[in-house]
Design a protein around this motif. Structure first.
Motif, mmCIF file in Angstrom:
data_model
loop_
_atom_site.group_PDB
_atom_site.id
_atom_site.type_symbol
_atom_site.label_atom_id
_atom_site.label_comp_id
_atom_site.label_asym_id
_atom_site.label_seq_id
_atom_site.Cartn_x
_atom_site.Cartn_y
_atom_site.Cartn_z
ATOM 1 N N SER A 30 33.731 44.651 45.622
ATOM 2 C CA SER A 30 32.578 43.812 45.270
ATOM 3 C C SER A 30 32.087 43.015 46.476
ATOM 4 C CB SER A 30 32.957 42.823 44.166
ATOM 5 O OG SER A 30 32.904 43.439 42.921
ATOM 6 N N ARG A 84 31.889 51.231 43.781
ATOM 7 C CA ARG A 84 32.884 51.988 43.016
ATOM 8 C C ARG A 84 32.563 51.916 41.526
ATOM 9 N NH1 ARG A 84 36.903 47.871 44.369
ATOM 10 N NH2 ARG A 84 38.337 49.459 45.139
ATOM 11 N N HIS A 86 34.064 51.137 37.647
ATOM 12 C CA HIS A 86 35.116 50.417 36.923
ATOM 13 C C HIS A 86 35.121 50.896 35.480
ATOM 14 C CE1 HIS A 86 33.413 47.739 40.046
ATOM 15 N NE2 HIS A 86 34.644 47.285 40.227
ATOM 16 N N TYR A 88 35.439 49.131 32.914
ATOM 17 C CA TYR A 88 34.704 48.208 32.030
ATOM 18 C C TYR A 88 33.204 48.495 31.979
ATOM 19 C CZ TYR A 88 33.399 45.500 36.226
ATOM 20 O OH TYR A 88 32.903 45.126 37.445
ATOM 21 N N ALA A 116 37.785 42.667 45.601
ATOM 22 C CA ALA A 116 37.768 41.204 45.462
ATOM 23 C C ALA A 116 38.738 40.875 44.334
ATOM 24 C CB ALA A 116 36.366 40.748 45.093
ATOM 25 N N TYR A 201 37.239 37.533 32.787
ATOM 26 C CA TYR A 201 38.229 36.944 33.689
ATOM 27 C C TYR A 201 39.370 36.400 32.830
ATOM 28 C CZ TYR A 201 34.652 37.091 37.402
ATOM 29 O OH TYR A 201 33.730 37.490 38.322
ATOM 30 N N SER A 221 40.033 46.703 39.346
ATOM 31 C CA SER A 221 39.754 48.021 39.937
ATOM 32 C C SER A 221 40.998 48.520 40.659
ATOM 33 C CB SER A 221 38.595 47.891 40.939
ATOM 34 O OG SER A 221 39.011 47.117 42.059
ATOM 35 N N HIS A 278 30.967 35.813 38.991
ATOM 36 C CA HIS A 278 30.811 36.954 39.907
ATOM 37 C C HIS A 278 29.982 36.544 41.140
ATOM 38 C CE1 HIS A 278 30.996 41.102 41.105
ATOM 39 N NE2 HIS A 278 29.688 41.249 41.067
HETATM 40 O O1 LIG Z 1 35.313 46.226 42.599
HETATM 41 P P1 LIG Z 1 36.117 44.974 42.771
HETATM 42 O O2 LIG Z 1 37.490 45.088 42.246
HETATM 43 O O3 LIG Z 1 36.094 44.484 44.204
HETATM 44 O O4 LIG Z 1 35.345 43.884 41.899
HETATM 45 C C1 LIG Z 1 35.906 42.693 41.381
HETATM 46 C C2 LIG Z 1 36.437 42.962 39.973
HETATM 47 C C3 LIG Z 1 35.161 42.938 39.151
HETATM 48 O O5 LIG Z 1 34.507 44.158 39.240
HETATM 49 C C4 LIG Z 1 34.344 41.886 39.808
HETATM 50 C C5 LIG Z 1 34.558 40.546 39.178
HETATM 51 O O6 LIG Z 1 33.899 39.540 39.875
HETATM 52 O O7 LIG Z 1 34.822 41.799 41.184
#
Ligand SMILES: O=P(O)(O)O[C@@H]1C[C@H](O)[C@@H](CO)O1
Ligand SMILES: Nc1nc2[nH]cnc2c(=O)[nH]1
Length: 307
Positions: A30, A84, A86, A88, A116, A201, A221, A278
């Motif tokens: 992210s 990517r 996910h 969800y 992230a 979250y 992820s 986010h």
């Molecule tokens: O794709 P990532 O794991 O970096 O994204 C994180 C997990 C959620 O998709 C999002 C939540 O803020 O960020």
């Protein structure tokens, strides 16, 4: 011809020959697509041109593969996922890991997966890059494993060990790269990543539960990609950028003390009112993206030629 071979065939038509044999795959988490801003001779291929690829629907995730050379000198040929998938988002696990299988089919042997994540370990501050050395995946353990179902490739192992999922060689390279770049020691840490499905979250109690189970960071992820990459026999490196602290102190839930203190006119203990978003996650990605980028570039410079 398998599905992944068909996708690779399309890629061979869209990508110049010199970029068709990437050594390293990079998955941008992210807000971290800037990781590959220094790609040279780069070619972007939109996911909608690729059979089997779905679309990323999350802000901070684009929907393209980027091919190019990265690192100093001639550089290393890489393919990066700018965005990517996910679970969800409604994507099947097989779709989530499909790009990893395509990249393996192209001959990629090393994968750097970034994300992230929220900090569960109170010693981790926002902005720290965690070199992941293990994971806890409740979904994997309870029926949401990307390898459930018929084997995609019978030459791959049916019962995949994951005790060695995170390459020691690549993890060590991160610390060598950090030393070469004079990155201060506290900017990096090692830890265990907990995978949860999201998109919510964590509640404080869930945060405490995951921390008590031994996780240092939590995210939505990465683990499915790690599992597929290991099944494809890739060397895996995971870098988690801590973008927020997961609120886990015990006891702040009680409103009785607060109520009684109000009635008595005395003060109450401070109420924890941090709420993650986010937008905050993306903002930290922007601030720390350059550090992550320098680190990845240096890792590529240091990558032994025989892997
Ligand atoms: O794709 P990532 O794991 O970096 O994204 C994180 C997990 C959620 O998709 C999002 C939540 O803020 O960020
Ligand atoms: N599950 C989860 N994923 C995240 N991604 C970034 N921060 C978080 C977090 O606090 N929890």
């Amino acid at each position: 011809m398998s599905d992944t071979e068909a996708t690779v065939q399309v890629l061979r038509e869209l990508v110049p020959e010199e970029l068709q044999a990437p050594r390293v795959a990079i998955i941008c988490g992210s807000g971290l697509s800037g990781l590959v801003a220094s790609l040279r001779h780069s070619v972007l291929v939109s996911y909608d041109k690729l059979p089997g690829f779905v679309q990323s629907t999350v802000p901070g995730h684009k929907s393209s593969l980027a091919f190019g050379f990265m690192g100093s000198g001639a550089g290393v040929p890489v393919v990066a996922m700018l965005g990517r998938f996910h679970p969800y988002e409604g994507h099947k696990l097989s779709s989530v890991v499909y790009p990893v299988r395509v990249m393996a089919n192209m001959g990629v042997k090393n994968i750097i997966i970034t994300n992230a994540a929220g900090a569960l370990n109170p010693n981790l501050s926002v902005g720290t890059i965690v070199v992941v050395h293990d994971h806890i995946a409740l979904p994997n353990l309870t029926g949401m494993n990307p390898l459930l179902g018929p084997q995609t490739n019978p030459s791959l192992p049916r019962f995949l060990p994951l005790s060695d999922a995170y390459s020691r060689m690549l993890r060590k390279l991160v610390f060598r790269a950090a030393r070469d770049l004079s990155i201060e020691r506290d900017a990096l840490a090692e830890g265990t990543y907990a995978w949860v499905s999201g998109p919510t979250y964590e509640t404080p109690a869930e945060g405490r539960f995951l921390r008590a189970a031994g996780a240092d960071v939590v995210g939505m992820s990465t683990v499915p990609e790690v599992v597929a990459a290991r099944e494809e026999n890739m060397n895996v490196l995971v870098l988690s950028l801590v973008t927020n602290a997961v609120v886990i102190p015990l006891g702040y839930e009680s409103v009785r003390d607060e109520f009684e203190a109000e009635i008595a006119g005395t003060s109450t203990k401070a109420v924890v009112d941090e709420v993650v978003s986010h937008e905050e996650v993306l903002a930290i990605g922007k601030i720390k993206g350059d550090l992550m980028k320098s680190l990845v570039e240096k890792i590529l410079d240091l990558l032994p030629t025989d892997v």
